[in-house]
Write a protein that holds these residues in place. Structure first.
Motif, PDB file in Angstrom:
ATOM      1  N   PRO A 176       0.814  -1.238   0.000  1.00 52.93           N
ATOM      2  CA  PRO A 176       0.000   0.000   0.000  1.00 52.93           C
ATOM      3  C   PRO A 176       0.837   1.273   0.000  1.00 52.93           C
ATOM      4  CG  PRO A 176      -0.053  -1.061   2.164  1.00 52.93           C
ATOM      5  CD  PRO A 176       0.636  -2.019   1.233  1.00 52.93           C
ATOM      6  N   ALA A 177       2.098   1.204   0.421  1.00 52.82           N
ATOM      7  CA  ALA A 177       2.935   2.401   0.445  1.00 52.82           C
ATOM      8  C   ALA A 177       3.621   2.662  -0.890  1.00 52.82           C
ATOM      9  CB  ALA A 177       3.999   2.272   1.540  1.00 52.82           C
ATOM     10  N   VAL A 178       3.408   1.796  -1.870  1.00 55.88           N
ATOM     11  CA  VAL A 178       4.051   1.924  -3.174  1.00 55.88           C
ATOM     12  C   VAL A 178       3.049   2.460  -4.187  1.00 55.88           C
ATOM     13  CG1 VAL A 178       5.173   0.647  -5.054  1.00 55.88           C
ATOM     14  CG2 VAL A 178       5.670   0.068  -2.673  1.00 55.88           C
ATOM     15  N   THR A 179       3.475   3.401  -5.003  1.00 58.85           N
ATOM     16  CA  THR A 179       2.656   3.885  -6.108  1.00 58.85           C
ATOM     17  C   THR A 179       2.846   2.967  -7.299  1.00 58.85           C
ATOM     18  OG1 THR A 179       2.878   6.179  -5.347  1.00 58.85           O
ATOM     19  CG2 THR A 179       2.183   5.824  -7.632  1.00 58.85           C
ATOM     20  N   VAL A 180       1.778   2.269  -7.683  1.00 61.27           N
ATOM     21  CA  VAL A 180       1.854   1.291  -8.749  1.00 61.27           C
ATOM     22  C   VAL A 180       1.354   1.926 -10.041  1.00 61.27           C
ATOM     23  CG1 VAL A 180       1.120  -0.986  -9.536  1.00 61.27           C
ATOM     24  CG2 VAL A 180       1.511  -0.570  -7.103  1.00 61.27           C
ATOM     25  N   LEU A 181       2.189   1.870 -11.078  1.00 59.70           N
ATOM     26  CA  LEU A 181       1.846   2.386 -12.394  1.00 59.70           C
ATOM     27  C   LEU A 181       1.559   1.206 -13.306  1.00 59.70           C
ATOM     28  CD1 LEU A 181       4.763   4.978 -12.702  1.00 59.70           C
ATOM     29  CD2 LEU A 181       2.481   5.357 -11.763  1.00 59.70           C
ATOM     30  N   SER A 182       0.391   1.168 -13.879  1.00 60.01           N
ATOM     31  CA  SER A 182      -0.003   0.068 -14.744  1.00 60.01           C
ATOM     32  C   SER A 182      -0.154   0.583 -16.159  1.00 60.01           C
ATOM     33  CB  SER A 182      -1.317  -0.550 -14.258  1.00 60.01           C
ATOM     34  OG  SER A 182      -1.736  -1.568 -15.141  1.00 60.01           O
ATOM     35  N   GLY A 183       0.607  -0.006 -17.080  1.00 59.49           N
ATOM     36  CA  GLY A 183       0.505   0.413 -18.465  1.00 59.49           C
ATOM     37  C   GLY A 183       1.739   0.084 -19.248  1.00 59.49           C
TER      38      GLY A 183
END
Length: 565
Positions: A96-103
């Motif tokens: 939850p503390a990580v910004t996940v970029l999907s694409g």
């Protein structure tokens, strides 16, 4: 995980505030993140911590969860780019503390830049099927452009000429593994370490360190760089042969391969071409800025069952014991040669006199009393030859209690005999000699006898070492013990199942069978010949007994014997 199904469904359906979809993500698709690697995790975390407080980190592509968790625990602001939407959603929930970029990597906005860009999973899984297919050069350029001034790029690049590709024997892997939808060899890109570093330099980065990674880029355990790479005159060469052999044994134990990779890597080390057959290349590069770099990179990094260490750093081990063995770390890279290599050469040359001298010197080095310390469990491949005599080059275990010198000697010689047989190496004794027979011959050269109980005790000691090294279950230990006891001519290697070695073992079995058949045929011919001669003599004797002349001759013979008495 909640126990109630309705609560678990609610948690799974909760909105993900740390997931950002940039477009081009792949639906109904998952990427495996791989298993944690202590060597890569330690190196990446050290680079991130060296960048200073408030650093931002981009993890590009699938990576082990342990690596991402370690980066988060270090206090960095982590962003994780994944092409699979399912994998991105899972990562957003787990971290939850990580910004996940999907694409797709080509559609993701990276203009803000990052202090550290991590791509130790390679560049093969950055492209998305829903976006433009960037070439390897374009992927490298985008990674380099995402690094801020004074920032760092940590990149692992797969070597398509590496030993792991050369010996691979896994039919249908591309059809079973979703991550292999786009063949890596179809992507044009740097095919050598020099080409990779030159490309990053042209992209505006300064290469601080470039390592050859062994045995596989996804799970390396040895990193070679600097002056230690490609220098055949380096004093590290004998020690490196032992370290790399241990690394490939651990990585390929029980895995079917085309040929034993240890032979290929050993030949490459002798020729100074280990960079050519390395599993991949790990590069640490930085973007020029105002802050001068102050980090020195070691030439060699090694990880094993004990953790990660740098030769000469003096790092200590965490206390611990397994089955009566204590952890030990010994590094003595100044030996001129390995004792095992010297014995193999003498066996191939049939030089029994010098072979006896080497074994006697080794026996004298062990002494006559109980043996303790690393030399008690050191293989002949772990022992180096110096001007002052034998020395332990590498050791990872030491006995909790001293061992009898006879058991230590028998185990080392028996293990050498096993390698002579399973590797198909030439030696002065008949090809029909078993491992126990060869061990008895070698022990006799040192003036020692070999009893059955001593041999079994030595094999049990080897079982304890293998169990501690590879984490064998009780069933696996029993099967391995029976396999060790049954080493005969024609036995294939017991650790790495290479097709070439299996074919060689099959040839030795056929040769031995043909040899035994030839001996049986010769024995039958000799028996038939003797039966024919006996039948002829019996016929002549019966003929003489039936005639008067023959009877007279027999009576005269009996009379002569009585007169002589």
């Amino acid at each position: 995980m909640p126990d109630r199904p309705d609560l678990a469904a609610a948690v799974a359906a909760a909105p993900l505030t740390n997931l950002i979809r940039s477009g081009g993500e792949m639906f109904n698709w998952t990427d495996t993140n791989g298993r944690d690697n202590a060597l890569l995790t330690r190196l990446v975390v050290e680079v991130v911590e060296h960048a200073g407080p408030g650093r931002t980190v981009l993890v590009a592509g699938p990576h082990p969860d342990g690596l991402v968790a370690a980066l988060t625990a270090s206090g960095a602001s982590v962003s994780w780019l994944l092409r699979s939407l399912i994998s991105a959603e899972t990562a957003a929930r787990v971290h939850p503390a990580v910004t996940v970029l999907s694409g797709a990597f080509g559609k993701t906005d990276l203009t803000a830049g990052y202090d550290v860009v991590v791509a130790v999973g390679g560049i093969q899984r950055l492209n998305s099927a829903e976006g433009d297919q960037l070439s390897a050069g374009e992927l490298l350029d985008r990674l380099a452009a995402a690094v801020r001034p004074d920032g760092a790029l940590i990149l692992m690049h797969d070597n398509q000429l590496g030993a792991h590709h050369t010996v691979r024997l896994d039919p249908g892997a591309r059809h079973r593994d979703d991550a292999a939808w786009h063949p890596a060899e179809a992507t044009e890109g740097p095919a050598a370490r020099a080409q990779l570093t030159a490309h990053l330099t042209d992209a505006g980065l300064v290469v601080d360190a470039a390592y050859a990674a062994f045995p596989e880029p996804a799970d390396p355990s040895v990193l070679l760089g600097g002056a230690a790479l490609g220098d055949v005159a380096s004093p590290l060469r004998p020690w490196l042969r032992t370290v790399l052999a241990q690394a490939y044994t651990t990585a390929y134990r029980g895995r079917p391969v085309l040929s034993d990779p240890r032979r290929l890597v050993t030949r490459a080390l002798r020729a100074g071409a280990e960079d050519t057959v390395a599993g991949g290349w790990l590069v640490v590069a930085r973007a020029p800025g105002d802050v001068a770099p102050a980090r020195e990179w070691p030439e060699v990094l090694v990880s094993d069952v004990h953790g990660v260490y740098v030769p000469g750093s003096g790092e200590s081990l965490a206390p611990g014991a397994v089955d009566g063995l204590r952890r030990e770390r010994v590094v003595h890279p100044d030996a001129a040669d390995r004792l095992e290599d010297r014995l193999l050469e003498l066996c191939a040359a049939g030089d029994v006199r010098r072979l006896r001298q080497e074994i006697t010197q080794y026996e004298s080095w062990l002494g006559i009393g109980p043996v303790s310390g690393p030399q008690a469990l050191a293989d002949l491949s772990d022992i180096g030859i110096t001007a002052d005599g034998p020395v332990v080059m590498s050791a990872r275990w030491t006995p909790a209690e001293p061992l009898p010198a006879q058991i230590v000697l028998v185990r080392a010689l028996w293990q050498f005999a096993v390698r002579l047989i399973t590797w198909g190496r030439p030696h002065p004794w008949p090809i029909t000699a078993s491992a126990a027979d060869l061990a008895a011959i070698l022990a006799g050269m040192a003036g020692r006898s070999l009893a059955d109980d001593e041999l079994r005790a030595a094999i049990d000691l080897q079982m304890v070492i293998d169990s501690a090294e590879f984490g064998l279950s009780p069933a696996e230990r029993q099967a391995h013990r029976l396999a060790l006891l049954a080493v005969q001519p024609g036995t294939a290697p017991l650790d790495v199942a290479g097709y070439h070695e299996l074919a060689e073992a099959l040839w030795r079995q056929r040769y031995q069978a043909s040899h035994l058949l030839a001996m049986m045929e010769w024995n039958e011919q000799m028996i038939r010949s003797r039966d024919s001669a006996l039948s002829k003599m019996d016929f002549e004797l019966q003929l003489l007994r039936r005639s008067w002349s023959g009877r007279s001759l027999m009576l005269a013979k009996r009379a002569y014997k009585k007169v002589r008495k």
